[in-house]
Design a protein around this motif. Sequence first.
Motif, PDB file in Angstrom:
ATOM      1  N   GLU A 206       2.990  -4.351   3.454  1.00 33.54           N
ATOM      2  CA  GLU A 206       3.978  -3.282   3.465  1.00 33.54           C
ATOM      3  C   GLU A 206       3.245  -1.984   3.187  1.00 33.54           C
ATOM      4  O   GLU A 206       2.482  -1.889   2.227  1.00 33.54           O
ATOM      5  N   ILE A 207       3.447  -0.978   4.029  1.00 30.61           N
ATOM      6  CA  ILE A 207       2.744   0.298   3.886  1.00 30.61           C
ATOM      7  C   ILE A 207       3.767   1.409   3.749  1.00 30.61           C
ATOM      8  O   ILE A 207       4.647   1.566   4.600  1.00 30.61           O
ATOM      9  N   ASP A 208       3.655   2.186   2.677  1.00 31.00           N
ATOM     10  CA  ASP A 208       4.498   3.358   2.484  1.00 31.00           C
ATOM     11  C   ASP A 208       3.684   4.567   2.914  1.00 31.00           C
ATOM     12  O   ASP A 208       2.887   5.106   2.144  1.00 31.00           O
ATOM     13  N   ALA A 209       3.849   4.945   4.177  1.00 24.17           N
ATOM     14  CA  ALA A 209       3.120   6.089   4.739  1.00 24.17           C
ATOM     15  C   ALA A 209       3.687   6.386   6.116  1.00 24.17           C
ATOM     16  O   ALA A 209       4.140   5.475   6.810  1.00 24.17           O
ATOM     17  N   PRO A 210       3.670   7.642   6.526  1.00 21.35           N
ATOM     18  CA  PRO A 210       4.104   7.949   7.892  1.00 21.35           C
ATOM     19  C   PRO A 210       3.041   7.491   8.891  1.00 21.35           C
ATOM     20  O   PRO A 210       1.922   7.984   8.895  1.00 21.35           O
ATOM     21  N   LEU A 211       3.393   6.485   9.690  1.00 23.80           N
ATOM     22  CA  LEU A 211       2.449   5.942  10.663  1.00 23.80           C
ATOM     23  C   LEU A 211       2.455   6.735  11.967  1.00 23.80           C
ATOM     24  O   LEU A 211       1.440   6.840  12.641  1.00 23.80           O
ATOM     25  N   ILE A 212       3.617   7.268  12.327  1.00 26.54           N
ATOM     26  CA  ILE A 212       3.755   8.045  13.552  1.00 26.54           C
ATOM     27  C   ILE A 212       4.443   9.355  13.191  1.00 26.54           C
ATOM     28  O   ILE A 212       5.532   9.353  12.617  1.00 26.54           O
ATOM     29  N   VAL A 213       3.812  10.478  13.515  1.00 28.42           N
ATOM     30  CA  VAL A 213       4.379  11.794  13.240  1.00 28.42           C
ATOM     31  C   VAL A 213       4.367  12.587  14.544  1.00 28.42           C
ATOM     32  O   VAL A 213       3.437  13.336  14.825  1.00 28.42           O
ATOM     33  N   PRO A 214       5.408  12.440  15.376  1.00 30.76           N
ATOM     34  CA  PRO A 214       5.422  13.104  16.670  1.00 30.76           C
ATOM     35  C   PRO A 214       5.873  14.562  16.615  1.00 30.76           C
ATOM     36  O   PRO A 214       5.583  15.331  17.532  1.00 30.76           O
TER      37      PRO A 214
ATOM     38  N   ILE B  99       0.851  -1.180   0.000  1.00 33.85           N
ATOM     39  CA  ILE B  99       0.000   0.000   0.000  1.00 33.85           C
ATOM     40  C   ILE B  99       0.890   1.234   0.000  1.00 33.85           C
ATOM     41  O   ILE B  99       1.677   1.432   0.920  1.00 33.85           O
ATOM     42  N   ASP B 100       0.786   2.046  -1.038  1.00 35.42           N
ATOM     43  CA  ASP B 100       1.486   3.335  -1.096  1.00 35.42           C
ATOM     44  C   ASP B 100       0.420   4.394  -0.869  1.00 35.42           C
ATOM     45  O   ASP B 100      -0.257   4.836  -1.794  1.00 35.42           O
ATOM     46  N   LEU B 101       0.234   4.766   0.393  1.00 31.14           N
ATOM     47  CA  LEU B 101      -0.889   5.593   0.805  1.00 31.14           C
ATOM     48  C   LEU B 101      -0.738   7.036   0.322  1.00 31.14           C
ATOM     49  O   LEU B 101       0.302   7.668   0.520  1.00 31.14           O
ATOM     50  N   ALA B 102      -1.782   7.550  -0.311  1.00 31.31           N
ATOM     51  CA  ALA B 102      -1.808   8.948  -0.748  1.00 31.31           C
ATOM     52  C   ALA B 102      -1.806   9.864   0.469  1.00 31.31           C
ATOM     53  O   ALA B 102      -2.243   9.500   1.555  1.00 31.31           O
ATOM     54  N   TRP B 103      -1.334  11.093   0.280  1.00 30.21           N
ATOM     55  CA  TRP B 103      -1.233  12.041   1.380  1.00 30.21           C
ATOM     56  C   TRP B 103      -2.590  12.592   1.795  1.00 30.21           C
ATOM     57  O   TRP B 103      -2.725  13.173   2.850  1.00 30.21           O
ATOM     58  N   GLY B 104      -3.587  12.447   0.995  1.00 28.39           N
ATOM     59  CA  GLY B 104      -4.920  12.938   1.329  1.00 28.39           C
ATOM     60  C   GLY B 104      -5.966  12.196   0.533  1.00 28.39           C
ATOM     61  O   GLY B 104      -5.655  11.390  -0.349  1.00 28.39           O
ATOM     62  N   GLN B 105      -7.227  12.463   0.816  1.00 31.93           N
ATOM     63  CA  GLN B 105      -8.317  11.760   0.139  1.00 31.93           C
ATOM     64  C   GLN B 105      -8.387  12.086  -1.348  1.00 31.93           C
ATOM     65  O   GLN B 105      -8.981  11.338  -2.110  1.00 31.93           O
ATOM     66  N   ASN B 106      -7.785  13.196  -1.788  1.00 29.34           N
ATOM     67  CA  ASN B 106      -7.833  13.541  -3.213  1.00 29.34           C
ATOM     68  C   ASN B 106      -6.740  12.863  -4.021  1.00 29.34           C
ATOM     69  O   ASN B 106      -6.823  12.778  -5.234  1.00 29.34           O
ATOM     70  N   GLY B 107      -5.695  12.396  -3.355  1.00 29.64           N
ATOM     71  CA  GLY B 107      -4.604  11.718  -4.044  1.00 29.64           C
ATOM     72  C   GLY B 107      -4.965  10.268  -4.339  1.00 29.64           C
ATOM     73  O   GLY B 107      -5.976   9.746  -3.871  1.00 29.64           O
ATOM     74  N   ARG B 108      -4.132   9.620  -5.116  1.00 27.64           N
ATOM     75  CA  ARG B 108      -4.380   8.221  -5.465  1.00 27.64           C
ATOM     76  C   ARG B 108      -3.446   7.334  -4.647  1.00 27.64           C
ATOM     77  O   ARG B 108      -2.246   7.561  -4.602  1.00 27.64           O
ATOM     78  N   THR B 109      -4.025   6.329  -4.015  1.00 29.63           N
ATOM     79  CA  THR B 109      -3.282   5.333  -3.261  1.00 29.63           C
ATOM     80  C   THR B 109      -2.995   4.154  -4.171  1.00 29.63           C
ATOM     81  O   THR B 109      -3.909   3.632  -4.818  1.00 29.63           O
ATOM     82  N   GLY B 110      -1.734   3.748  -4.239  1.00 34.75           N
ATOM     83  CA  GLY B 110      -1.355   2.598  -5.047  1.00 34.75           C
ATOM     84  C   GLY B 110      -1.452   1.315  -4.242  1.00 34.75           C
ATOM     85  O   GLY B 110      -1.070   1.277  -3.072  1.00 34.75           O
TER      86      GLY B 110
END
Length: 101
Positions: free
Chosen positions: A55-63, A7-18
Motif C-alpha cells: 500500500e503506497i500513500d503518494a500521488p502516483l499520477i499527477v496529470p 509506504i507513506d512516501l515523503a514529498w521530497g528527499q528531505n522529508g521522512r518516508t514512513g
Amino acid sequence: MTAHLGIDLAWGQNGRTGLAALDASGRLVASTSVHTDDEIAAFVATHTPGELVTEIDAPLIVPNATGRRGYEALVSRRVRPVRRGAYPSNRSRPLFDPPRA
C-alpha cells in the motif's frame, strides 16, 4: 502466505518516508522512517519473503498542471468537518513534477 508493506512516501528527499511491514496475520513486524529511495529499497528487500501486498500513500499520477485532482477534492469535502484534507498535488509544484512515486 501474503505479507503487507505500507509506504507513506515523503514529498521530497528531505522529508521522512514512513515504512511498515506486517506479516500474513496482520502483526506489525517492523516500522521505521527513512529519507532516501535507497533506504526504502533496502527496507522493502528485507521484508519481502514471498507474496506481498503493498500500500503506497503518494500521488502516483499527477496529470493536472494546477489545482487539485478530483479525488483530492472529494476527500477534502468528506473530511472537512474534522479539519482534514488531501494535500493538493499538481505539476506546478516541483515535488510533483515528475511525481516521485
